[in-house]
Design an enzyme around this catalytic site. Structure first.
Site, PDB file in Angstrom:
ATOM      1  N   PRO A 185     -15.422  54.448 -51.929  1.00  0.00           N
ATOM      2  CA  PRO A 185     -15.112  55.789 -52.440  1.00  0.00           C
ATOM      3  C   PRO A 185     -15.146  56.809 -51.302  1.00  0.00           C
ATOM      4  O   PRO A 185     -16.216  57.282 -50.908  1.00  0.00           O
ATOM      5  CB  PRO A 185     -16.221  56.039 -53.472  1.00  0.00           C
ATOM      6  CG  PRO A 185     -17.361  55.188 -53.017  1.00  0.00           C
ATOM      7  CD  PRO A 185     -16.761  53.987 -52.353  1.00  0.00           C
ATOM      8  N   ASP A 356     -18.120  57.315 -46.672  1.00  0.00           N
ATOM      9  CA  ASP A 356     -18.375  56.418 -47.792  1.00  0.00           C
ATOM     10  C   ASP A 356     -19.446  57.065 -48.678  1.00  0.00           C
ATOM     11  O   ASP A 356     -20.584  57.255 -48.252  1.00  0.00           O
ATOM     12  CB  ASP A 356     -18.852  55.055 -47.268  1.00  0.00           C
ATOM     13  CG  ASP A 356     -19.062  54.034 -48.371  1.00  0.00           C
ATOM     14  OD1 ASP A 356     -19.043  54.406 -49.564  1.00  0.00           O
ATOM     15  OD2 ASP A 356     -19.259  52.845 -48.041  1.00  0.00           O
ATOM     16  N   HIS A 357     -19.060  57.387 -49.921  1.00  0.00           N
ATOM     17  CA  HIS A 357     -19.976  58.120 -50.792  1.00  0.00           C
ATOM     18  C   HIS A 357     -21.104  57.242 -51.337  1.00  0.00           C
ATOM     19  O   HIS A 357     -22.067  57.754 -51.925  1.00  0.00           O
ATOM     20  CB  HIS A 357     -19.208  58.730 -51.973  1.00  0.00           C
ATOM     21  CG  HIS A 357     -19.771  60.031 -52.456  1.00  0.00           C
ATOM     22  ND1 HIS A 357     -21.115  60.326 -52.436  1.00  0.00           N
ATOM     23  CD2 HIS A 357     -19.167  61.134 -52.958  1.00  0.00           C
ATOM     24  CE1 HIS A 357     -21.312  61.542 -52.906  1.00  0.00           C
ATOM     25  NE2 HIS A 357     -20.139  62.053 -53.244  1.00  0.00           N
ATOM     26  N   ARG A 358     -21.041  55.936 -51.145  1.00  0.00           N
ATOM     27  CA  ARG A 358     -22.101  55.072 -51.666  1.00  0.00           C
ATOM     28  C   ARG A 358     -23.416  55.262 -50.909  1.00  0.00           C
ATOM     29  O   ARG A 358     -24.466  55.496 -51.544  1.00  0.00           O
ATOM     30  CB  ARG A 358     -21.646  53.608 -51.634  1.00  0.00           C
ATOM     31  CG  ARG A 358     -20.476  53.310 -52.560  1.00  0.00           C
ATOM     32  CD  ARG A 358     -19.965  51.901 -52.364  1.00  0.00           C
ATOM     33  NE  ARG A 358     -19.499  51.665 -50.989  1.00  0.00           N
ATOM     34  CZ  ARG A 358     -19.075  50.490 -50.540  1.00  0.00           C
ATOM     35  NH1 ARG A 358     -19.075  49.430 -51.348  1.00  0.00           N
ATOM     36  NH2 ARG A 358     -18.655  50.365 -49.299  1.00  0.00           N
ATOM     37  N   VAL A 360     -23.894  57.685 -48.445  1.00  0.00           N
ATOM     38  CA  VAL A 360     -24.029  59.035 -47.890  1.00  0.00           C
ATOM     39  C   VAL A 360     -23.594  60.066 -48.935  1.00  0.00           C
ATOM     40  O   VAL A 360     -22.484  59.988 -49.467  1.00  0.00           O
ATOM     41  CB  VAL A 360     -23.177  59.206 -46.622  1.00  0.00           C
ATOM     42  CG1 VAL A 360     -23.316  60.626 -46.069  1.00  0.00           C
ATOM     43  CG2 VAL A 360     -23.578  58.179 -45.560  1.00  0.00           C
TER      44      VAL A 360
END
Length: 384
Positions: A185, A356-358, A360
């Site tokens: 994501p 990467d939103h996972r 961070v």
């Protein structure tokens, strides 16, 4: 051996001499396939073919079309699956998984690998063939009998084209970037820095220096320093945990005729700018010759991709997994800027951070962007 991303040495499992090469130069071989027969120094074998048969190595099959100009040599894999009504179907684990994910029965795929084995390219071809078939809903209905006949149209003229077969590196890039966009994501932060001071520091560093420093070398060092200031960015996502690192490894995107390579500068936070410049220059030279080692292309938590030398003002890049971020760097341009409440001419550079939103969150990435821009606009802190 040339892999999809690098040229690597294959170490022999035992000492000896090569009695016979089993595959020609340029051939494509599956992982684990035999490539040579090794014997004792001075050993003579009267019938090499009989010996190979005794060892379970079959004669090489004819070349296949998937690798132009190259043959494929391998042994059938034990991971064959029966079709339930006939001979067993040999397939690689990757091909079997890809077929299952695509919903294509494995028995409907024609194998072009050694001994008819189904490999990845066969599944890709089957998927492509399926996707190009017209859908029933896409077929226009017949016009009613009462409708006037359509006016005849001139036949469409086919446009000439040239197909360039995919190189291994190009196919690897396509696979990794597509997988990255599907599974990671992405979110994006954009920033602008005034770089007049950075360019002046670079000029002074290069004045009589044996190693010339580029703007990109300073950016790499600033990225490493920003990761040190915001350690929550120096992480990657794994299935079981967010993995953090004590030192900062920064990958640098290098464009070559074969495709894009991303060698990793190890412990960039602990290196001087001149050391980073020397390391990156060595990477660039060996990347152009396809001589980067596989280990040099692995690891890191962030990549720096700089298209400023092409005049690109701003762009967004795709994260290189398993890393958690990539910084896209644009050109340094002279523009009107506001300085001390007056408009003046200054040099600015725009950057875009893909994250990467996972592992961070947005606030962490924003804190990192602020630290990075502060370092770029105060370049002496980079050298401290």
């Amino acid at each position: 051996m040339e892999t999809e991303k690098a040229v690597v040495d294959v170490e022999a499992e035992s000492d000896g001499v090569i009695l016979k090469a089993l595959v020609p130069e340029g051939a494509h071989v599956e992982v684990g396939a035999p490539i040579a027969l090794i014997g004792e120094p001075g050993e003579r074998v009267a019938d090499l073919d009989a010996l190979l048969t005794q060892l379970g190595v079959t004669a090489p099959p004819p070349p296949v079309a998937a690798a132009p100009g190259a043959a494929t040599v391998s042994r059938p894999s034990a991971d064959a699956v029966p079709d339930g009504s006939g001979p067993r179907i040999f397939t690689s684990p990757l091909a079997r998984r890809m077929a299952a994910e695509a919903g294509i029965p494995i028995e409907e795929i024609t194998g072009t690998g050694p001994h008819g084995r189904i490999v990845r390219r066969d599944v890709e071809a089957a998927i492509a063939a399926r996707d190009t078939r017209p859908h029933p809903h896409d077929v226009p209905e017949r016009s009613p009998a009462s409708a006037p006949p359509a006016a005849p149209q001139a036949p469409a003229q086919a446009q000439p084209f040239t197909d360039l077969p995919h190189a291994r590196m190009r196919r690897a890039i396509a696979t990794r970037t597509a997988e990255s966009k599907r599974s990671i994501p992405h979110f994006y932060l954009r920033g602008t820095a005034r770089v007049d001071g950075l360019l002046e520091v670079r000029r002074r560093l290069n004045d009589g220096a044996p190693v010339r420093v580029s703007v990109n070398d300073l950016v790499v060092k600033a990225v490493a320093c920003a990761h040190t200031l915001v350690p929550a960015m120096n992480v990657i996502w794994t299935e079981d945990a967010v993995r953090s690192f004590p030192s900062v490894d920064v990958a640098v995107a290098v464009a070559t005729e074969r495709g894009l390579a991303t060698p990793v500068v190890r412990s960039a936070d602990q290196l001087s700018v001149s050391s980073i410049a020397s390391t990156v220059r060595d990477f660039v030279e060996r990347a152009k010759n396809g001589r980067l080692g596989q280990a040099e292309l692995e690891g890191g938590t962030i990549t720096v991709s700089n298209l400023g030398m092409y005049g690109t003002e701003e762009f967004a890049a795709i994260i290189n997994p398993p890393q958690s971020a990539i910084l896209a760097v644009g050109a340094a341009r002279r523009e009107p800027v506001v300085g001390k409440d007056v408009i003046e001419v200054g040099t600015v550079m725009r950057v875009t951070l893909s994250v990467d939103h996972r592992p961070v969150d947005g606030a962490v990435a924003a804190e990192w962007m602020r630290a990075f821009l502060t370092l770029i606009e105060n370049p002496l802190r980079i050298l401290a």
